[in-house]
Structures are given as structure tokens and as C-alpha cells.
Write a protein that holds these residues in place. Structure first.
Motif, PDB file in Angstrom:
ATOM      1  N   UNK A   2      51.668  35.666  37.015  1.00 56.97           N
ATOM      2  CA  UNK A   2      50.225  35.819  37.134  1.00 56.97           C
ATOM      3  C   UNK A   2      49.510  35.203  35.935  1.00 56.97           C
ATOM      4  N   UNK A   3      48.441  34.490  36.208  1.00 55.51           N
ATOM      5  CA  UNK A   3      47.634  33.909  35.134  1.00 55.51           C
ATOM      6  C   UNK A   3      46.586  34.936  34.706  1.00 55.51           C
ATOM      7  N   UNK A   4      46.458  35.158  33.437  1.00 52.79           N
ATOM      8  CA  UNK A   4      45.454  36.064  32.895  1.00 52.79           C
ATOM      9  C   UNK A   4      44.604  35.292  31.905  1.00 52.79           C
ATOM     10  N   UNK A   5      43.331  35.569  31.879  1.00 54.16           N
ATOM     11  CA  UNK A   5      42.404  34.947  30.937  1.00 54.16           C
ATOM     12  C   UNK A   5      42.372  35.804  29.676  1.00 54.16           C
ATOM     13  N   UNK A   6      42.696  35.214  28.547  1.00 53.27           N
ATOM     14  CA  UNK A   6      42.678  35.932  27.271  1.00 53.27           C
ATOM     15  C   UNK A   6      41.356  35.646  26.558  1.00 53.27           C
ATOM     16  N   UNK A  20      41.780  54.184  24.635  1.00 51.77           N
ATOM     17  CA  UNK A  20      43.193  54.414  24.310  1.00 51.77           C
ATOM     18  C   UNK A  20      43.649  55.804  24.740  1.00 51.77           C
ATOM     19  N   UNK A  21      42.802  56.800  24.552  1.00 50.25           N
ATOM     20  CA  UNK A  21      43.140  58.168  24.949  1.00 50.25           C
ATOM     21  C   UNK A  21      43.306  58.254  26.470  1.00 50.25           C
ATOM     22  N   UNK A  22      42.359  57.678  27.202  1.00 54.35           N
ATOM     23  CA  UNK A  22      42.440  57.681  28.660  1.00 54.35           C
ATOM     24  C   UNK A  22      43.663  56.910  29.138  1.00 54.35           C
ATOM     25  N   UNK A  32      45.295  47.262  30.213  1.00 48.65           N
ATOM     26  CA  UNK A  32      45.295  47.565  31.648  1.00 48.65           C
ATOM     27  C   UNK A  32      44.195  48.565  31.991  1.00 48.65           C
ATOM     28  N   UNK A  33      43.935  49.507  31.090  1.00 48.27           N
ATOM     29  CA  UNK A  33      42.900  50.504  31.332  1.00 48.27           C
ATOM     30  C   UNK A  33      41.518  49.844  31.347  1.00 48.27           C
ATOM     31  N   UNK A  34      41.271  48.940  30.412  1.00 47.66           N
ATOM     32  CA  UNK A  34      39.985  48.240  30.372  1.00 47.66           C
ATOM     33  C   UNK A  34      39.801  47.426  31.649  1.00 47.66           C
ATOM     34  N   UNK A  36      41.121  47.978  34.598  1.00 48.37           N
ATOM     35  CA  UNK A  36      40.886  48.897  35.699  1.00 48.37           C
ATOM     36  C   UNK A  36      39.446  49.430  35.680  1.00 48.37           C
ATOM     37  N   UNK A  37      38.964  49.789  34.493  1.00 48.37           N
ATOM     38  CA  UNK A  37      37.590  50.292  34.382  1.00 48.37           C
ATOM     39  C   UNK A  37      36.567  49.226  34.782  1.00 48.37           C
ATOM     40  N   UNK A  38      36.814  47.980  34.387  1.00 48.79           N
ATOM     41  CA  UNK A  38      35.914  46.892  34.771  1.00 48.79           C
ATOM     42  C   UNK A  38      35.929  46.678  36.285  1.00 48.79           C
ATOM     43  N   UNK A  39      37.109  46.706  36.887  1.00 52.02           N
ATOM     44  CA  UNK A  39      37.202  46.535  38.340  1.00 52.02           C
ATOM     45  C   UNK A  39      36.463  47.658  39.073  1.00 52.02           C
ATOM     46  N   UNK A  40      36.623  48.907  38.605  1.00 47.59           N
ATOM     47  CA  UNK A  40      35.923  50.040  39.224  1.00 47.59           C
ATOM     48  C   UNK A  40      34.409  49.872  39.106  1.00 47.59           C
ATOM     49  N   UNK A  41      33.944  49.450  37.932  1.00 48.43           N
ATOM     50  CA  UNK A  41      32.500  49.273  37.720  1.00 48.43           C
ATOM     51  C   UNK A  41      31.957  48.162  38.617  1.00 48.43           C
ATOM     52  N   UNK A  42      32.691  47.064  38.746  1.00 46.32           N
ATOM     53  CA  UNK A  42      32.253  45.970  39.607  1.00 46.32           C
ATOM     54  C   UNK A  42      32.212  46.415  41.069  1.00 46.32           C
TER      55      UNK A  42
END
Length: 63
Positions: A2-6, A20-22, A32-34, A36-42
Motif C-alpha cells: 500500500x502506498x501511503x503519503x508521508x 496516544x492514550x486513545x 493509525x488512530x489519527x 481513523x479519526x480523520x476518516x470518521x470526521x470526513x
């Protein structure tokens, strides 16, 4: 693979600590958490995000 944009992301230390706590609670990396949170917000805003095929996990098939 998988290609990921850094890219660099600057966060308020309190926001980073909360992520980090979540992430630890949900057994994910902070990255991965960030994502996921961005995908949920979108998704909540009605913006579809189409992912490519997910990499296969586990042992490769025996030959």
C-alpha cells in the motif's frame, strides 16, 4: 504494498497525548488512530474516502 503519503503534522502536545492514550486503549499506533479519526470526521461530513485494496494479512498460502 500500500502506498501511503508521508507528511509532517504539528499537534498541540495535549492533543497528541489524547490521541496516544486513545490509540493505546484501542491497540493501535498513534498514526493509525489519527488516520481513523480523520476518516470518521470526513464520513460525518459526507465526504467519501475510497481506499485501495487492503494488504493481505497472515501467513502466505502454502505451495
Amino acid at each position: 504494498m500500500s502506498q501511503k503519503k508521508a507528511f509532517a503534522l504539528r499537534l498541540d502536545p495535549a492533543v497528541h497525548a489524547a490521541v496516544e492514550h486513545l490509540a493505546a486503549d484501542e491497540l493501535r499506533s498513534a498514526n493509525a488512530q489519527i488516520e481513523m479519526l480523520l476518516r470518521e470526521a470526513l464520513e460525518r461530513r459526507g465526504i467519501p474516502v475510497h481506499s485501495g485494496p487492503r494488504p493481505r494479512r497472515g501467513r502466505p498460502p502454502s505451495q
